[in-house]
Scaffold this active site. Structure first.
Site, PDB file in Angstrom:
ATOM      1  N   CYS A 355       0.827  -1.208   0.000  1.00 46.31           N
ATOM      2  CA  CYS A 355       0.000   0.000   0.000  1.00 46.31           C
ATOM      3  C   CYS A 355       0.859   1.254   0.000  1.00 46.31           C
ATOM      4  CB  CYS A 355      -0.908   0.002   1.218  1.00 46.31           C
ATOM      5  SG  CYS A 355      -1.812  -1.528   1.375  1.00 46.31           S
ATOM      6  N   TYR A 383      21.986  -5.944  -2.848  1.00 48.53           N
ATOM      7  CA  TYR A 383      21.054  -4.999  -2.231  1.00 48.53           C
ATOM      8  C   TYR A 383      19.610  -5.347  -2.581  1.00 48.53           C
ATOM      9  CZ  TYR A 383      25.500  -2.719  -1.571  1.00 48.53           C
ATOM     10  OH  TYR A 383      26.811  -2.474  -1.230  1.00 48.53           O
TER      11      TYR A 383
HETATM   12  C1  LIG Z   1      28.962  -0.631   0.890  1.00 41.76           C
HETATM   13  C2  LIG Z   1      30.425  -0.568   1.061  1.00 41.76           C
HETATM   14  C3  LIG Z   1      31.270  -1.169   0.142  1.00 41.76           C
HETATM   15  C4  LIG Z   1      30.779  -1.861  -1.105  1.00 41.76           C
HETATM   16  O1  LIG Z   1      30.124  -1.021  -1.985  1.00 41.76           O
HETATM   17  P1  LIG Z   1      29.611  -1.627  -3.383  1.00 41.76           P
HETATM   18  O2  LIG Z   1      29.077  -0.448  -4.097  1.00 41.76           O
HETATM   19  O3  LIG Z   1      28.570  -2.615  -3.066  1.00 41.76           O
HETATM   20  O4  LIG Z   1      30.787  -2.240  -4.056  1.00 41.76           O
HETATM   21  C5  LIG Z   1      32.632  -1.129   0.394  1.00 41.76           C
HETATM   22  N1  LIG Z   1      33.138  -0.517   1.477  1.00 41.76           N
HETATM   23  C6  LIG Z   1      32.341   0.074   2.385  1.00 41.76           C
HETATM   24  C7  LIG Z   1      32.954   0.724   3.571  1.00 41.76           C
HETATM   25  C8  LIG Z   1      30.967   0.081   2.221  1.00 41.76           C
HETATM   26  O5  LIG Z   1      30.197   0.675   3.127  1.00 41.76           O
END
Ligand SMILES: *Cc1c(COP(=O)(O)O)cnc(C)c1O
Length: 428
Positions: A355, A383
């Site tokens: 919703c 994700y």
């Molecule tokens: C999320 C994150 C990543 C990975 O990012 P991607 O875009 O998924 O490759 C690497 N290092 C840190 C500290 C993060 O928070």
């Protein structure tokens, strides 16, 4: 039947005789067997993505730390751990997952802007490889916690290089205006503080400038800014062993053409060599690029609601299963699991049952679909499940990993009773 344009996730994702297959497995068949909504991942696709990084780093001291927040299923972690990969964690919960999957704490780095004392203690007790520290305050607390445990915590400062990764504002993290990291012009002073604290051992330097980055240049800019600092810090008598360039490499959702991981790494190594830093250990923290194109979300079409302005295709997956479209206005490819040659293609907004008007998976998509058909939302390995919620009291989807001839259920579909098992009625 035509195979159409290259699918993101190819060659592991392909259409054969009209049927969409992941690592050879018919998605329609998997949906019949395991139900929908269903996340399906290819183990070979994940290992192939990792191999591109490892190939480019071969012969150098290095560690690839999978940023597991992208997809933290135990079987995914197990797959990477067995291939020699380390982990980048952002909570004690993620550490527990690494250990439960057979991962090695000594190959795990702890990132994140808000680590609690109990999380630091758990990480020290497990023997993590290091902490990526994001503020002076955190440095002082970590020093206290480490001394209380009678150990020295290995630290790297996450430096904010103030470069624009040219990505969505929510997933850009390397600008001065972001909450992340120590400001570049404060970093030398913070390293001096770190070196003076008895509970800490300075180990390296770290940055992470954003996510879904599709160009090499922001990385090279960030690396240059980091190397300027390395030189200043070492001139001050503090040794930095490793350089951690973070993660963030983008994937193809539609028409993006990010550099291949081995091309990016080769460019980074060339810059390190050119500046006389070729001897240093290199760490990388890829998340999305290791898993994103290795997975799809399979969903069933419930109803078609043609309208005056918009035609709605209502499916059984929703924003709680896959939040990227609602959260980032993100485009994700949507393909019928089986092509229907007798159905005429029409333009549909693919929406879920939740919703909220923000509950959509794709807009204005030309699809030949009928109720009961299944659709695959592509590039959903990163994700996707990791950000899923129980909004609207919807049980989270099941997850399957295909591996050669086998299809393994790696997470059961949640049951409604699980969702309120921890809740209590008031006393009467
Ligand atoms: C999320 C994150 C990543 C990975 O990012 P991607 O875009 O998924 O490759 C690497 N290092 C840190 C500290 C993060 O928070």
């Amino acid at each position: 039947m035509s195979t159409g344009p290259t699918l993101p996730g190819a060659p592991f994702l392909a259409r054969l005789q009209g049927e969409l297959r992941l690592e050879g497995h018919s998605l329609d068949e998997l949906a019949r067997r395991f139900g929908t909504p269903l996340f399906v991942y290819s183990r070979a696709a994940m290992l192939s993505a990792l191999a591109a990084y490892q190939r480019a780093l071969a012969g150098r001291p290095h560690l690839v730390c999978y940023a597991m927040k992208a997809n933290s299923n135990l079987a995914v972690l197990q797959t990477f751990a067995a291939a020699g990969c380390g982990f980048d964690i952002v909570s004690a919960g993620e550490l527990a997952r690494v250990l439960a999957a057979g991962g090695d704490a000594a190959r795990t780095v702890f990132s994140g802007v808000g680590k609690r004392r109990d999380e630091m203690a758990a990480a020290l007790a497990a023997g993590v490889r290091g902490f990526n520290v994001e503020s002076e305050g955190e440095l002082r607390v970590l020093d206290e916690v480490a001394r209380a445990h009678g150990v020295r915590a290995p630290v790297s400062l996450r430096v904010n290089p103030d470069v624009d990764a040219g990505t969505h504002p929510y997933i850009s993290t390397g600008l001065k205006s972001n909450k992340f990291g120590v400001a570049h012009d404060r970093a030398l002073a913070v390293y001096q503080l770190a070196a003076s604290l008895p509970g800490l051992r300075v180990a390296g330097i770290d940055c992470h400038i954003g996510s879904q980055i599709t160009q090499v240049e922001p990385y090279l800019d960030a690396l240059d800014r980091l190397l300027d600092l390395v030189e200043a810090v070492e001139a001050d008598g503090i040794t930095l062993h490793h350089i951690d360039v973070g993660g963030g490499l983008g994937i193809t959702y539609t028409d993006e053409s990010p550099p291949a991981a081995d091309v990016l790494v080769a460019r980074l190594l060339a810059r390190l060599d050119a500046r006389g830093h070729g001897h240093r250990e290199v760490l990388l923290e890829p998340g999305r690029s290791l898993v994103g194109n290795a997975g799809v979300l399979v969903t069933e079409v419930l109803y078609l609601k043609p309208g005056e302005v918009t035609n709605f295709c209502v499916v059984d997956a929703a924003m709680n299963d896959l939040t990227r479209p609602a959260l980032y206005d993100a485009y994700m490819g949507i393909e019928p699991c089986t092509q229907q040659p007798d159905v005429k293609a029409q333009r549909w907004d693919v929406v879920g049952p939740v919703c909220e008007s923000g509950d959509w998976l794709g807009r204005q998509r030309d699809l030949a679909v009928a109720p009961g058909d299944r659709l695959a939302v592509l590039s959903a390995g990163a994700y996707g499940m990791a950000m899923a919620s129980n909004y609207n009291t919807r049980p989270r989807a099941a997850e399957v990993m295909v591996d050669g001839d086998a299809a393994h259920l790696i997470r059961e579909r949640e049951k409604v009773a699980d969702l309120f098992a921890g809740e209590r009625l008031l006393p009467r």
